[in-house]
Every structure is written in C-alpha cells, then in structure tokens.
Design a protein around this motif. Sequence first.
Motif, PDB file in Angstrom:
ATOM      1  N   ARG A 131      29.065  30.408  67.399  1.00 38.42           N
ATOM      2  CA  ARG A 131      29.695  31.727  67.227  1.00 38.42           C
ATOM      3  C   ARG A 131      29.739  32.486  68.549  1.00 38.42           C
ATOM      4  NH1 ARG A 131      31.961  35.488  67.773  1.00 38.42           N
ATOM      5  NH2 ARG A 131      32.383  37.262  66.392  1.00 38.42           N
ATOM      6  N   PHE A 132      28.728  32.314  69.386  1.00 39.63           N
ATOM      7  CA  PHE A 132      28.751  32.950  70.699  1.00 39.63           C
ATOM      8  C   PHE A 132      29.870  32.358  71.563  1.00 39.63           C
ATOM      9  CE2 PHE A 132      24.967  35.121  69.634  1.00 39.63           C
ATOM     10  CZ  PHE A 132      24.692  36.050  70.629  1.00 39.63           C
ATOM     11  N   ILE A 133      30.168  31.084  71.397  1.00 33.68           N
ATOM     12  CA  ILE A 133      31.287  30.485  72.127  1.00 33.68           C
ATOM     13  C   ILE A 133      32.599  31.105  71.681  1.00 33.68           C
ATOM     14  CG2 ILE A 133      32.620  28.348  72.428  1.00 33.68           C
ATOM     15  CD1 ILE A 133      29.946  26.839  72.335  1.00 33.68           C
ATOM     16  N   GLY A 134      32.753  31.280  70.368  1.00 34.40           N
ATOM     17  CA  GLY A 134      33.978  31.898  69.873  1.00 34.40           C
ATOM     18  C   GLY A 134      34.228  31.582  68.410  1.00 34.40           C
ATOM     19  N   ILE A 135      34.980  32.466  67.759  1.00 35.45           N
ATOM     20  CA  ILE A 135      35.262  32.296  66.333  1.00 35.45           C
ATOM     21  C   ILE A 135      36.064  31.018  66.086  1.00 35.45           C
ATOM     22  CG2 ILE A 135      36.498  33.269  64.360  1.00 35.45           C
ATOM     23  CD1 ILE A 135      35.866  36.055  65.508  1.00 35.45           C
ATOM     24  N   GLU A 136      37.061  30.755  66.924  1.00 41.50           N
ATOM     25  CA  GLU A 136      37.884  29.561  66.717  1.00 41.50           C
ATOM     26  C   GLU A 136      37.055  28.290  66.848  1.00 41.50           C
ATOM     27  OE1 GLU A 136      41.834  27.213  68.416  1.00 41.50           O
ATOM     28  OE2 GLU A 136      41.365  29.211  69.176  1.00 41.50           O
ATOM     29  N   PHE A 137      36.160  28.267  67.819  1.00 37.80           N
ATOM     30  CA  PHE A 137      35.313  27.086  67.989  1.00 37.80           C
ATOM     31  C   PHE A 137      34.457  26.854  66.749  1.00 37.80           C
ATOM     32  CE2 PHE A 137      31.319  25.060  69.159  1.00 37.80           C
ATOM     33  CZ  PHE A 137      31.779  23.914  69.783  1.00 37.80           C
ATOM     34  N   LEU A 138      33.808  27.902  66.267  1.00 44.57           N
ATOM     35  CA  LEU A 138      32.964  27.769  65.088  1.00 44.57           C
ATOM     36  C   LEU A 138      33.782  27.338  63.875  1.00 44.57           C
ATOM     37  CD1 LEU A 138      30.383  28.051  63.476  1.00 44.57           C
ATOM     38  CD2 LEU A 138      30.791  30.520  63.353  1.00 44.57           C
ATOM     39  N   LEU A 139      34.936  27.963  63.668  1.00 40.09           N
ATOM     40  CA  LEU A 139      35.769  27.603  62.516  1.00 40.09           C
ATOM     41  C   LEU A 139      36.228  26.155  62.595  1.00 40.09           C
ATOM     42  CD1 LEU A 139      37.989  30.768  61.963  1.00 40.09           C
ATOM     43  CD2 LEU A 139      36.262  29.841  60.414  1.00 40.09           C
ATOM     44  N   SER A 140      36.518  25.662  63.794  1.00 42.03           N
ATOM     45  CA  SER A 140      36.966  24.272  63.921  1.00 42.03           C
ATOM     46  C   SER A 140      35.864  23.295  63.515  1.00 42.03           C
ATOM     47  CB  SER A 140      37.442  23.992  65.348  1.00 42.03           C
ATOM     48  OG  SER A 140      36.379  24.049  66.280  1.00 42.03           O
ATOM     49  N   VAL A 141      34.602  23.653  63.772  1.00 44.98           N
ATOM     50  CA  VAL A 141      33.480  22.801  63.351  1.00 44.98           C
ATOM     51  C   VAL A 141      33.288  22.891  61.842  1.00 44.98           C
ATOM     52  CG1 VAL A 141      31.027  22.322  63.616  1.00 44.98           C
ATOM     53  CG2 VAL A 141      32.351  23.076  65.587  1.00 44.98           C
ATOM     54  N   LEU A 142      33.315  24.113  61.303  1.00 40.81           N
ATOM     55  CA  LEU A 142      33.134  24.288  59.865  1.00 40.81           C
ATOM     56  C   LEU A 142      34.240  23.599  59.071  1.00 40.81           C
ATOM     57  CD1 LEU A 142      32.113  28.070  59.718  1.00 40.81           C
ATOM     58  CD2 LEU A 142      30.609  26.076  59.706  1.00 40.81           C
ATOM     59  N   LEU A 143      35.473  23.747  59.527  1.00 38.27           N
ATOM     60  CA  LEU A 143      36.593  23.125  58.824  1.00 38.27           C
ATOM     61  C   LEU A 143      36.513  21.610  58.875  1.00 38.27           C
ATOM     62  CD1 LEU A 143      39.562  25.478  59.768  1.00 38.27           C
ATOM     63  CD2 LEU A 143      38.775  24.935  57.460  1.00 38.27           C
ATOM     64  N   LEU A 144      35.999  21.074  59.954  1.00 44.27           N
ATOM     65  CA  LEU A 144      35.819  19.625  60.041  1.00 44.27           C
ATOM     66  C   LEU A 144      34.965  19.126  58.867  1.00 44.27           C
ATOM     67  CD1 LEU A 144      34.873  17.668  63.258  1.00 44.27           C
ATOM     68  CD2 LEU A 144      33.677  17.218  61.122  1.00 44.27           C
ATOM     69  N   VAL A 145      33.850  19.808  58.631  1.00 48.89           N
ATOM     70  CA  VAL A 145      32.950  19.395  57.546  1.00 48.89           C
ATOM     71  C   VAL A 145      33.595  19.617  56.190  1.00 48.89           C
ATOM     72  CG1 VAL A 145      30.729  19.875  56.443  1.00 48.89           C
ATOM     73  CG2 VAL A 145      30.888  19.772  58.933  1.00 48.89           C
ATOM     74  N   TRP A 146      34.270  20.746  56.017  1.00 53.03           N
ATOM     75  CA  TRP A 146      34.907  21.027  54.722  1.00 53.03           C
ATOM     76  C   TRP A 146      36.024  20.037  54.428  1.00 53.03           C
ATOM     77  CZ3 TRP A 146      35.273  26.879  56.258  1.00 53.03           C
ATOM     78  CH2 TRP A 146      33.995  27.433  56.184  1.00 53.03           C
ATOM     79  N   VAL A 147      36.821  19.718  55.439  1.00 53.79           N
ATOM     80  CA  VAL A 147      37.911  18.758  55.233  1.00 53.79           C
ATOM     81  C   VAL A 147      37.353  17.372  54.941  1.00 53.79           C
ATOM     82  CG1 VAL A 147      39.781  17.535  56.416  1.00 53.79           C
ATOM     83  CG2 VAL A 147      39.665  20.023  56.525  1.00 53.79           C
ATOM     84  N   ALA A 148      36.282  16.993  55.629  1.00 53.47           N
ATOM     85  CA  ALA A 148      35.643  15.695  55.354  1.00 53.47           C
ATOM     86  C   ALA A 148      35.169  15.633  53.911  1.00 53.47           C
ATOM     87  CB  ALA A 148      34.475  15.475  56.314  1.00 53.47           C
ATOM     88  N   ASP A 149      34.603  16.724  53.425  1.00 57.19           N
ATOM     89  CA  ASP A 149      34.088  16.770  52.058  1.00 57.19           C
ATOM     90  C   ASP A 149      35.231  16.721  51.046  1.00 57.19           C
ATOM     91  OD1 ASP A 149      31.912  17.075  50.175  1.00 57.19           O
ATOM     92  OD2 ASP A 149      32.631  19.098  49.838  1.00 57.19           O
ATOM     93  N   ILE A 150      36.275  17.506  51.295  1.00 60.57           N
ATOM     94  CA  ILE A 150      37.421  17.537  50.379  1.00 60.57           C
ATOM     95  C   ILE A 150      38.147  16.191  50.375  1.00 60.57           C
ATOM     96  CG2 ILE A 150      39.687  18.578  49.984  1.00 60.57           C
ATOM     97  CD1 ILE A 150      38.463  21.190  51.142  1.00 60.57           C
ATOM     98  N   GLY A 151      38.357  15.625  51.566  1.00 63.18           N
ATOM     99  CA  GLY A 151      39.018  14.320  51.663  1.00 63.18           C
ATOM    100  C   GLY A 151      38.229  13.238  50.957  1.00 63.18           C
ATOM    101  N   ALA A 152      36.901  13.293  51.113  1.00 64.11           N
ATOM    102  CA  ALA A 152      36.042  12.300  50.454  1.00 64.11           C
ATOM    103  C   ALA A 152      36.120  12.441  48.931  1.00 64.11           C
ATOM    104  CB  ALA A 152      34.601  12.462  50.928  1.00 64.11           C
ATOM    105  N   TYR A 153      36.158  13.680  48.462  1.00 65.79           N
ATOM    106  CA  TYR A 153      36.202  13.907  47.010  1.00 65.79           C
ATOM    107  C   TYR A 153      37.476  13.329  46.397  1.00 65.79           C
ATOM    108  CZ  TYR A 153      36.557  16.335  42.549  1.00 65.79           C
ATOM    109  OH  TYR A 153      36.696  16.625  41.217  1.00 65.79           O
ATOM    110  N   PHE A 154      38.615  13.684  46.975  1.00 65.06           N
ATOM    111  CA  PHE A 154      39.881  13.247  46.384  1.00 65.06           C
ATOM    112  C   PHE A 154      40.125  11.754  46.588  1.00 65.06           C
ATOM    113  CE2 PHE A 154      40.781  17.835  46.558  1.00 65.06           C
ATOM    114  CZ  PHE A 154      41.204  18.013  45.247  1.00 65.06           C
ATOM    115  N   ALA A 155      39.751  11.235  47.754  1.00 62.96           N
ATOM    116  CA  ALA A 155      39.907   9.791  47.972  1.00 62.96           C
ATOM    117  C   ALA A 155      38.975   9.003  47.060  1.00 62.96           C
ATOM    118  CB  ALA A 155      39.621   9.458  49.434  1.00 62.96           C
TER     119      ALA A 155
END
Length: 278
Positions: A131-155
């Motif tokens: 978060r100290f690096i920046g909001i976009e950086f943090l969101l890109s890490v969080l979204l990576l995990v969320w997308v991995a979880d969502i992709g795993a669920y549907f696949a």
Amino acid sequence: MLKQRVITALVMLAILLPALFYRTPVPFALVALVLIAAGAWEWARLNGYGQLSALVAGFACVVLCGMSWDLGLLDEPLPLLWRLVGAGWVLAGAWLLRSGVAGWSRIPRVVRLVVGVLALWMAWLAVAQARFIGIEFLLSVLLLVWVADIGAYFAGKALGGRFSKGKLAPSISPGKSWEGVWGGMAGVLALCIAWLLLDATGESLYARLAAQHGLVVTLLSMVFLAALSVVGDLVESLVKRSAGAKDSSGLLPGHGGVLDRVDALLPVLPLAMMLITV
C-alpha cells in the motif's frame, strides 16, 4: 446464510474501501493490522490453545507489526528478508503438503504457533509495504489472488476430473482438482496480459516485473504466484482438518474467519514483494 454473507461483505467493503483509497496508507495499514491480529487469534485456537493464549498470540502479532512500523520498515525494500520468507514458504509449503495432516500434528504445538504468527506478521508487513508503494500495485496483487481463486472455482466445476487422474490433494481438500489449478493459472495469465496492455501508469506488479525482467519472466512469475496461492489455501485447509474445524472461526458471519478469507494471500504478498526487489 446468503443474507449473512451479503451483509458481512458490505460491512467489510464499507471499512476496507475508504481505508484503501484514503490519501495516506496509514488507515489501510491499521485495518490490515486488526485483521492480521484476528488471524493470529484464530491460528492459536486452531492449534489447540485456549482463549487467553489466543489473545496473547494476537497481541504478540500486533506488537511485532507495530515494531516494524516504528522502525520504518514499511518503506524499506528489504530484499534479503523477502527472499528468506519466500524460500520459507516454498520449502515449508512443499513439506507440509507432502506430509499431510498427520505430519502437521507431529510438529510441536508451540512451533506451529510461532511459525503461524511469524507468517502473519510477514503478510502484514508485505501488504502494508504494497500500500505504501501505491494503490494500483496493491490492487494488482490482490486481484491476482482473487482471479486465481475464481478461475480455479469455475474451471474445477466445469472440468474437474476430465483430464487428470486424481484430485489435487484429496486428504487435505477433496474438492480441489488439477483442472482448477490450471484454470486459476490461466485466469492470472489473462489478467496479467490485459493489465499490461491497458496499463498507462506502470505502477502495477505486472508492469514493474515486465520493466525489470521482461515479459517471459513476468508470465512465469504469475504462474509461480498462482501456484503459491493454492499452497496457502491448502495449508490452511490442512490446519483446519487437523483441528477438525470447518472454518477458522465465526468472526465473519457467512464467510467463516479471517484466515478463510486471506489464506491464499499469506504466501503471495511476501513473494510479490520478493519478486520486485530481486
């Protein structure tokens, strides 16, 4: 149950979003600290400790995080620390998944407690640094995990068992399949490529990795992080199975506990910090 889940999700968003987008990183770091302390309390309870000891574990986690903050570590690169934490997650994660539930129960309880508190401390330090690096950086890490979880669920739902002979880890989490892992990785790769194509600021995890190491290394890093998100999920499932618990706690009605929501983030956050400081 659905109503509970919706209400809890709305309350969490009402707390997290203003903290995340506030003009300074301090509110988000404080909210994350509360969640990590709750995670430490849950961890102690899952490993057989009573209420008082669990509260002490949560307080110890707060003290460690507070010391890190006071020492100014939130805006320091810390490459050696992140390499050690990354290596620890890779080696310990592989050993735990190989040993299974029986192997976990053979580890002395105090060692399990200490390692868990240290892992939560490092996750807080990583998310605060992000978060100290920046909001976009943090969101890109969080979204990576969320997308991995969502992709795993549907696949997993659509393709589970069609191409692989066995489950991913049947003794730990019988519902997870190899197809789910591949689906999560595919989702993360698609996210990375789309973000790189649309990124105008260069502040995301993907853009930073691409600028430092090139596209091929960036895509390989995405596969690596997606795989470690699965490891984080499975390790928490292993601990819950050892404790005979369905959820890490009931702190988040309809969603289980804090660890149930952040398990995949615990290895990914420090490993993302490691990758950009190599």
